[in-house]
Write a protein that holds these residues in place. Structure first.
Motif, mmCIF file in Angstrom:
data_model
loop_
_atom_site.group_PDB
_atom_site.id
_atom_site.type_symbol
_atom_site.label_atom_id
_atom_site.label_comp_id
_atom_site.label_asym_id
_atom_site.label_seq_id
_atom_site.Cartn_x
_atom_site.Cartn_y
_atom_site.Cartn_z
ATOM 1 N N LYS A 42 51.918 72.353 47.543
ATOM 2 C CA LYS A 42 52.823 72.191 48.734
ATOM 3 C C LYS A 42 52.710 73.529 49.295
ATOM 4 O O LYS A 42 53.166 74.657 48.738
ATOM 5 C CB LYS A 42 54.373 71.668 48.440
ATOM 6 N N LYS A 43 52.488 73.401 50.694
ATOM 7 C CA LYS A 43 52.629 74.597 51.686
ATOM 8 C C LYS A 43 52.700 74.100 52.977
ATOM 9 O O LYS A 43 52.375 73.157 53.464
ATOM 10 C CB LYS A 43 51.191 75.438 51.579
ATOM 11 N N ASP A 95 55.524 72.851 54.135
ATOM 12 C CA ASP A 95 56.152 71.603 54.075
ATOM 13 C C ASP A 95 55.110 70.242 54.009
ATOM 14 O O ASP A 95 55.637 69.199 54.378
ATOM 15 C CB ASP A 95 57.255 71.270 55.232
ATOM 16 N N ARG A 96 53.961 70.498 53.510
ATOM 17 C CA ARG A 96 52.840 69.478 53.349
ATOM 18 C C ARG A 96 52.575 69.484 51.874
ATOM 19 O O ARG A 96 52.309 70.740 51.650
ATOM 20 C CB ARG A 96 51.943 69.683 54.388
ATOM 21 N N TRP A 97 52.134 68.362 51.514
ATOM 22 C CA TRP A 97 51.567 68.329 50.033
ATOM 23 C C TRP A 97 49.991 68.207 50.555
ATOM 24 O O TRP A 97 49.335 67.528 51.259
ATOM 25 C CB TRP A 97 51.774 67.004 49.337
#
Length: 172
Positions: A153-154, A156-158
């Motif tokens: 996760k980076k 706010d996305r997987w």
């Protein structure tokens, strides 16, 4: 273009190449830019066993590639994980290919048989990650061997992760 072994004195230039990948992409799942000392220590640790190569053009470092242990146990000693980073303004200019080819030759001389690449993956592509690395490795003869879903996760996305592999020696 000169390809040579990295020196600890290269750390600042190498970190300058790596920093935009950390700050602006999901190519690396690292959140924070390492310190110059940490990066120097990475060069020292990797170079103790594996090649860390730099591409130099007109006196400027424009990319780097290195191999590291695939796994630490002795049975994995013929396999490595590879990493390649090219200056963001010099992408798609053949530097990555030159670095990879030189790294592959150095690893063959060391008796390495498997080159493995751990690659961040998303479909569809987004502003932080494209499939360029997968396509690059496919052109170099790698094949997809694993796909892990939503494991990093980076921003706010997987993101998914894929492993690609290239066999470079004979498994006797």
């Amino acid at each position: 273009m000169e390809i040579r072994l990295a020196k600890t004195d290269d750390a600042e230039a190498l970190l300058a190449i790596y920093t935009p990948y950390v700050e602006k992409t999901a190519i690396t799942f690292e959140y924070d830019v390492p310190s110059i000392d940490e990066f120097r220590n990475r060069i020292i640790a990797v170079s103790a066993k594996y090649p860390w190569l730099v591409a130099v053009d007109n006196g400027n470092i424009v990319g780097y590639a290195y191999a590291s242990a695939f796994k630490e146990r002795a049975a994995y000693q013929w396999s490595v994980e590879t990493s390649i980073y090219v200056d963001k303004d010099r992408k798609r200019s053949g530097i990555g290919r030159l670095l990879h080819d030189a790294l592959e030759e150095a690893l063959k001389r060391q008796g390495v048989l498997n080159m493995n690449a751990c690659i961040a993956y998303c479909e569809p592509e987004d502003e932080f990650l494209t499939l360029d690395s997968v396509r690059f490795h496919e052109r170099l003869g790698y094949s997809l061997v694993a796909h892990f879903h939503k494991c990093g996760k980076k921003f706010d996305r997987w993101y998914d992760m894929v492993w690609m592999e290239k066999l470079i020696g004979e498994h006797k």
